[in-house]
Design a protein around this motif. Structure first.
Motif, PDB file in Angstrom:
ATOM      1  N   VAL A 146       1.678  -1.457   0.220  1.00  0.00           N
ATOM      2  CA  VAL A 146      -0.219  -0.156   0.197  1.00  0.00           C
ATOM      3  C   VAL A 146       1.277   1.190  -0.179  1.00  0.00           C
ATOM      4  CG1 VAL A 146      -1.921   1.402   1.110  1.00  0.00           C
ATOM      5  CG2 VAL A 146      -1.442  -1.078   1.263  1.00  0.00           C
ATOM      6  N   PHE A 147       0.580   2.256  -0.864  1.00  0.00           N
ATOM      7  CA  PHE A 147       1.650   3.148  -0.954  1.00  0.00           C
ATOM      8  C   PHE A 147       0.426   4.734  -1.380  1.00  0.00           C
ATOM      9  CE2 PHE A 147       3.465   0.401  -3.634  1.00  0.00           C
ATOM     10  CZ  PHE A 147       4.001  -0.338  -2.762  1.00  0.00           C
ATOM     11  N   ASN A 148       1.169   5.601  -1.326  1.00  0.00           N
ATOM     12  CA  ASN A 148       0.333   6.817  -1.242  1.00  0.00           C
ATOM     13  C   ASN A 148       1.113   8.099  -2.141  1.00  0.00           C
ATOM     14  OD1 ASN A 148      -1.671   7.670   0.246  1.00  0.00           O
ATOM     15  ND2 ASN A 148       0.105   6.885   2.855  1.00  0.00           N
ATOM     16  N   PHE A 149       1.386   7.186  -3.611  1.00  0.00           N
ATOM     17  CA  PHE A 149       2.159   7.946  -4.909  1.00  0.00           C
ATOM     18  C   PHE A 149       1.178   8.393  -5.267  1.00  0.00           C
ATOM     19  CE2 PHE A 149       4.256   3.288  -5.229  1.00  0.00           C
ATOM     20  CZ  PHE A 149       5.755   4.106  -4.631  1.00  0.00           C
ATOM     21  N   PRO A 150       1.788   9.438  -5.892  1.00  0.00           N
ATOM     22  CA  PRO A 150       0.831  11.278  -6.404  1.00  0.00           C
ATOM     23  C   PRO A 150      -0.054   9.555  -7.400  1.00  0.00           C
ATOM     24  CG  PRO A 150       2.768  10.943  -7.691  1.00  0.00           C
ATOM     25  CD  PRO A 150       3.098  10.121  -6.464  1.00  0.00           C
ATOM     26  N   GLN A 151      -1.418  10.408  -8.013  1.00  0.00           N
ATOM     27  CA  GLN A 151      -2.754   9.646  -8.339  1.00  0.00           C
ATOM     28  C   GLN A 151      -2.260  10.552  -9.987  1.00  0.00           C
ATOM     29  OE1 GLN A 151      -5.555   8.309  -8.391  1.00  0.00           O
ATOM     30  NE2 GLN A 151      -5.621   7.991  -6.523  1.00  0.00           N
ATOM     31  N   PRO A 152      -2.800   9.195 -11.062  1.00  0.00           N
ATOM     32  CA  PRO A 152      -1.659  10.069 -12.861  1.00  0.00           C
ATOM     33  C   PRO A 152      -2.895  11.114 -12.828  1.00  0.00           C
ATOM     34  CG  PRO A 152      -2.072   7.721 -12.355  1.00  0.00           C
ATOM     35  CD  PRO A 152      -2.879   8.418 -11.001  1.00  0.00           C
ATOM     36  N   LEU A 153      -2.133  12.599 -13.434  1.00  0.00           N
ATOM     37  CA  LEU A 153      -3.319  13.084 -14.007  1.00  0.00           C
ATOM     38  C   LEU A 153      -2.754  14.150 -15.292  1.00  0.00           C
ATOM     39  CD1 LEU A 153      -3.168  15.188 -10.329  1.00  0.00           C
ATOM     40  CD2 LEU A 153      -4.814  14.569 -11.555  1.00  0.00           C
ATOM     41  N   TYR A 154      -4.418  14.632 -15.992  1.00  0.00           N
ATOM     42  CA  TYR A 154      -3.943  15.148 -17.124  1.00  0.00           C
ATOM     43  C   TYR A 154      -3.580  14.332 -18.185  1.00  0.00           C
ATOM     44  CZ  TYR A 154      -4.834  19.073 -13.790  1.00  0.00           C
ATOM     45  OH  TYR A 154      -5.052  19.384 -12.472  1.00  0.00           O
ATOM     46  N   GLY A 155      -3.307  13.140 -17.831  1.00  0.00           N
ATOM     47  CA  GLY A 155      -3.146  12.128 -18.918  1.00  0.00           C
ATOM     48  C   GLY A 155      -1.863  12.039 -19.033  1.00  0.00           C
ATOM     49  N   LYS A 156      -0.980  12.138 -17.574  1.00  0.00           N
ATOM     50  CA  LYS A 156       0.469  12.109 -17.254  1.00  0.00           C
ATOM     51  C   LYS A 156       0.079  10.408 -16.506  1.00  0.00           C
ATOM     52  CE  LYS A 156       2.205  16.393 -17.176  1.00  0.00           C
ATOM     53  NZ  LYS A 156       3.419  17.477 -16.015  1.00  0.00           N
ATOM     54  N   PRO A 157       1.181  10.008 -16.342  1.00  0.00           N
ATOM     55  CA  PRO A 157       1.075   8.886 -15.035  1.00  0.00           C
ATOM     56  C   PRO A 157       1.592   9.141 -14.081  1.00  0.00           C
ATOM     57  CG  PRO A 157       3.267   8.559 -17.322  1.00  0.00           C
ATOM     58  CD  PRO A 157       1.909   9.784 -16.901  1.00  0.00           C
ATOM     59  N   SER A 158       1.476   8.330 -13.560  1.00  0.00           N
ATOM     60  CA  SER A 158       2.075   8.905 -11.976  1.00  0.00           C
ATOM     61  C   SER A 158       3.326   8.834 -11.978  1.00  0.00           C
ATOM     62  CB  SER A 158       1.624   8.062 -10.702  1.00  0.00           C
ATOM     63  OG  SER A 158       2.020   7.908  -9.426  1.00  0.00           O
ATOM     64  N   LEU A 159       4.268  10.175 -11.681  1.00  0.00           N
ATOM     65  CA  LEU A 159       5.947  10.665 -12.080  1.00  0.00           C
ATOM     66  C   LEU A 159       6.208  10.274  -9.915  1.00  0.00           C
ATOM     67  CD1 LEU A 159       5.460  13.328 -14.570  1.00  0.00           C
ATOM     68  CD2 LEU A 159       5.383  10.935 -14.607  1.00  0.00           C
ATOM     69  N   LEU A 160       6.394   9.459  -9.546  1.00  0.00           N
ATOM     70  CA  LEU A 160       7.468   9.082  -8.553  1.00  0.00           C
ATOM     71  C   LEU A 160       8.518  10.063  -8.009  1.00  0.00           C
ATOM     72  CD1 LEU A 160       7.703   5.068  -7.997  1.00  0.00           C
ATOM     73  CD2 LEU A 160       5.390   6.823  -8.179  1.00  0.00           C
ATOM     74  N   PRO A 161       8.366  10.546  -7.744  1.00  0.00           N
ATOM     75  CA  PRO A 161      10.144  11.429  -6.403  1.00  0.00           C
ATOM     76  C   PRO A 161      10.996  10.332  -6.033  1.00  0.00           C
ATOM     77  CG  PRO A 161       7.501  12.177  -5.244  1.00  0.00           C
ATOM     78  CD  PRO A 161       7.166  11.079  -6.411  1.00  0.00           C
ATOM     79  N   PHE A 162      11.828  10.489  -6.338  1.00  0.00           N
ATOM     80  CA  PHE A 162      12.899   9.956  -5.947  1.00  0.00           C
ATOM     81  C   PHE A 162      13.456   9.359  -4.659  1.00  0.00           C
ATOM     82  CE2 PHE A 162      17.775   9.068  -5.275  1.00  0.00           C
ATOM     83  CZ  PHE A 162      17.782   7.890  -6.510  1.00  0.00           C
ATOM     84  N   ARG A 163      12.599   9.889  -3.738  1.00  0.00           N
ATOM     85  CA  ARG A 163      12.639   9.495  -2.799  1.00  0.00           C
ATOM     86  C   ARG A 163      11.625   8.335  -2.811  1.00  0.00           C
ATOM     87  NH1 ARG A 163       9.588  14.387  -2.114  1.00  0.00           N
ATOM     88  NH2 ARG A 163       7.833  14.158  -1.553  1.00  0.00           N
TER      89      ARG A 163
END
Length: 429
Positions: A146-163
């Motif tokens: 279970v994560f709290n990664f950012p949701q995909p928005l505006y046609g972009k996939p979820s882009l992960l911060p390096f951490r």
């Protein structure tokens, strides 16, 4: 002591850096976090927002699964027909290579949902062991990531911060309080960098693999159940080496490397620029001697506080000069802020964090000792790691398990090399 010698050189360079920017006098212990952050940002600065464009979640997951499949002889298959608790959640079967019967399964719940999920700053995920393996009931292990990664928005996939990319690879039970986060802990007027436990968080894929790939017959010792604390974090640190250990000066085991497999620009498909790769490699070695001395000191302090009747201040006065280049200030009462051993679970066991890193680095070094172009040798070592360290659970003492894998007792040399504190004498191919 290698770390103490490195610490002295690091602090001399840090003091010169501070003096060039108008700092007068000698550095004190409470000055180090601030100037460490300034020096790190000056030397290794990169745009976090630009960097996350190279880590779209689908690419990161694909690279991670491919690494596990190549190393451990697995096939990780999504099962879209399985019911889940949310449309975002995906269920996966883990199969032995070439076989159709699953040996384990896990749910992946990647995206943040503020109304449903707990969120802890800088600690946005956890692994839940839903079911242990047991031969008696003929059940396979089951887990939820279970994560709290950012949701995909505006046609972009979820882009992960390096951490968050790092989070995927390792179990994180504690975090170093950095000056850019909570800064320093105030204790009686003084400030000292400490480590703080993040209770209840077990993160992530390395820890999940230990749960899912166990071969024990009894639930009580399946996965990480009843594994001694000395070794419970080993698998997660081991996976982190595959991500960071392939960078820069450390030999790459695959071409393309793990980093190349998990990253590419979400629009252009271009790889990470070489200068960013170099910075990501070297930043983990920044003030590594100082940080290692801090961990060694806190580990020794914890054991002494729990095994002797000596007054705490006398213990500090005796131990601190062995590990620190700074004298003990009269206003310094930092043991009072050593929360992991008093309010957490790590009383008389704080050393386990560092010991697990030593074992993991030594285990990873087995892959560096063979020709990286020989996929057969790499696979053989990966299977041996799976059949010993990942498979044994709490049914076999960790010292015996490690000897089965490496043929000897652990050595700190690999960790020192990884931190840039020791040159490797043998040839790395």
């Amino acid at each position: 002591m290698v770390a103490k010698s490195a610490q002295q050189k690091e602090l001399e360079l840090l003091e010169d850096f501070a003096a060039e920017r108008g700092f007068g006098g000698s550095l004190k212990s409470w000055d180090v976090p601030y100037w460490k952050r300034k020096q790190q940002r000056t030397i290794y600065s990169y745009d976090e927002e630009e960097l996350r464009e190279y880590f779209p979640l689908p690419q990161v997951l694909s690279g991670l699964f491919t690494l596990c499949e190549n190393l451990f002889g697995l096939t990780i298959m999504p099962q879209p027909d399985v019911d889940t608790w949310h449309p975002d959640v995906q269920y996966y079967h883990i199969l032995e290579g070439g076989k159709d019967t699953p040996i384990a399964g896990f749910y992946l719940d990647p995206y943040e949902r503020a109304e449903e999920k707990l969120f802890v700053r800088d600690d946005s995920g956890w692994m839940v062991a839903l079911r242990n393996k047991t031969s008696l009931m003929n059940t396979n292990p089951l887990a939820a990531l279970v994560f709290n990664f950012p949701q995909p928005l505006y046609g972009k996939p979820s882009l992960l911060p390096f951490r968050d990319v790092l989070l995927l690879f390792r179990k994180r039970d504690y975090t170093r309080i950095k000056s850019e986060q909570l800064g320093e802990i105030e204790t009686g007027g003084s400030k000292i960098m400490m480590l703080e436990l993040d209770a209840g968080k077990s993160i992530l894929f390395g820890h999940a693999l230990q749960h899912l790939l166990t071969k024990t017959s009894y639930a009580e010792v399946s996965g990480s159940s009843n594994v001694e604390w000395d070794a419970v974090e080993v698998c997660s640190h081991f996976m982190t080496h595959w991500f960071l250990g392939n960078l820069g000066a450390v030999a790459r085991l695959y071409e393309p490397s793990t980093l190349a497999n998990i990253s590419s620009h979400y629009e252009s498909g271009k790889p990470l620029p070489d200068d960013i790769v170099d910075k990501l490699c070297k930043v983990r070695q920044h003030l590594a001697g100082y940080d290692l001395c801090q961990e060694l000191y806190l580990s020794a302090l914890d054991l002494e506080l729990h095994t002797t009747k000596e007054f705490w201040l006398d213990i500090v006065r005796r131990l601190l000069p062995q590990y620190s280049s700074f004298p003990l200030e009269t206003i310094d009462s930092h043991p009072c802020a050593f929360l992991p051993i008093f309010t957490g679970q790590w009383g008389a066991a704080y050393y386990c964090h560092l010991w697990a890193r030593i074992i993991a680095a030594d285990a990873f070094s087995a892959f560096r000792e063979v020709d990286r172009r020989n996929s057969t040798e790499i696979s053989e070592i990966g299977r041996r790691f799976r059949n010993t360290i990942l498979a044994s659970g709490g049914g076999c003492h960790p010292s015996k398990v490690f000897r089965l894998f490496r043929g000897r007792d652990p050595s700190p040399s690999a960790l020192l090399y990884t931190l840039g504190l020791k040159e490797k004498k043998s040839l790395i191919r």
